[in-house]
Motif scaffolding. Structure first.
Motif, PDB file in Angstrom:
ATOM      1  N   SER A  52       0.847  -1.199   0.000  1.00 42.81           N
ATOM      2  CA  SER A  52       0.000   0.000   0.000  1.00 42.81           C
ATOM      3  C   SER A  52       0.881   1.248   0.000  1.00 42.81           C
ATOM      4  N   LEU A  53       1.331   1.646  -1.184  1.00 45.77           N
ATOM      5  CA  LEU A  53       2.240   2.782  -1.312  1.00 45.77           C
ATOM      6  C   LEU A  53       1.551   4.111  -1.045  1.00 45.77           C
ATOM      7  N   SER A  54       0.239   4.127  -1.165  1.00 48.95           N
ATOM      8  CA  SER A  54      -0.475   5.387  -0.985  1.00 48.95           C
ATOM      9  C   SER A  54      -0.658   5.749   0.486  1.00 48.95           C
ATOM     10  N   GLU A  55      -0.565   4.768   1.367  1.00 44.19           N
ATOM     11  CA  GLU A  55      -0.770   5.031   2.790  1.00 44.19           C
ATOM     12  C   GLU A  55       0.499   5.551   3.447  1.00 44.19           C
ATOM     13  N   ASP A  56       0.305   6.286   4.546  1.00 43.38           N
ATOM     14  CA  ASP A  56       1.439   6.730   5.340  1.00 43.38           C
ATOM     15  C   ASP A  56       1.919   5.573   6.211  1.00 43.38           C
ATOM     16  N   PRO A  69       4.743   9.890   4.633  1.00 42.66           N
ATOM     17  CA  PRO A  69       4.476   9.230   3.352  1.00 42.66           C
ATOM     18  C   PRO A  69       5.490   8.113   3.069  1.00 42.66           C
ATOM     19  N   HIS A  70       5.010   7.065   2.489  1.00 40.55           N
ATOM     20  CA  HIS A  70       5.818   5.877   2.176  1.00 40.55           C
ATOM     21  C   HIS A  70       7.069   6.241   1.379  1.00 40.55           C
ATOM     22  N   SER A  71       6.899   7.019   0.305  1.00 45.77           N
ATOM     23  CA  SER A  71       8.024   7.348  -0.577  1.00 45.77           C
ATOM     24  C   SER A  71       9.080   8.193   0.141  1.00 45.77           C
TER      25      SER A  71
END
Length: 133
Positions: A52-56, A69-71
């Motif tokens: 789930s890259l969109s989740e924190d 944020p993941h990124s």
């Protein structure tokens, strides 16, 4: 008051002890940085498994957990890994010099093969091409 000979021996022992302490301190610092690097590696693997890259994600900074944020977390860990790799490599180079000075101060012969460097990727590829012929 010490005799000149006793003072010379004392200075020699102090010098050898200081050099040995520097070597041990650098080795300990390399181990500590390597432990941190391994923890970062674990964190990167956990981020890769998290689909789930969109989740924190929750990140621990000291005694606090912060949602980020993941990124951004991945970028921070990768930058920290690069910094740790450079620092460890720098310490290893310094350690070779310090060990050499310690051996010299102790009157031991120079270590043979101690200053060898590994082949780079390009050198390794060229060597494989040569050996195939």
């Amino acid at each position: 008051m010490l005799s000149p000979e006793a003072e010379r021996v004392l200075r020699y022992l102090v010098e050898v002890e200081e050099l040995a302490e520097e070597v041990l301190a650098d080795k300990r610092q390399i181990v500590d940085l390597d432990i941190k690097r391994n923890k970062n590696r674990e964190g990167l693997r956990a981020l890769q498994r998290d689909l789930s890259l969109s989740e924190d994600v929750m990140v621990c900074f000291g005694t606090m957990f912060i949602k980020m944020p993941h990124s951004r977390v991945k970028d921070m860990i990768e930058k920290d890994q690069d910094h740790l790799d450079k620092k460890i490599e720098e310490l290893r180079k310094q350690l070779k010099v310090k060990v050499s000075r310690l051996f010299e101060a102790q009157g031991n012969p120079e270590l043979k093969g101690f200053n060898l460097n590994p082949l780079s990727q390009d050198e390794l590829k060229a060597l494989k091409v040569i050996l195939k012929e």
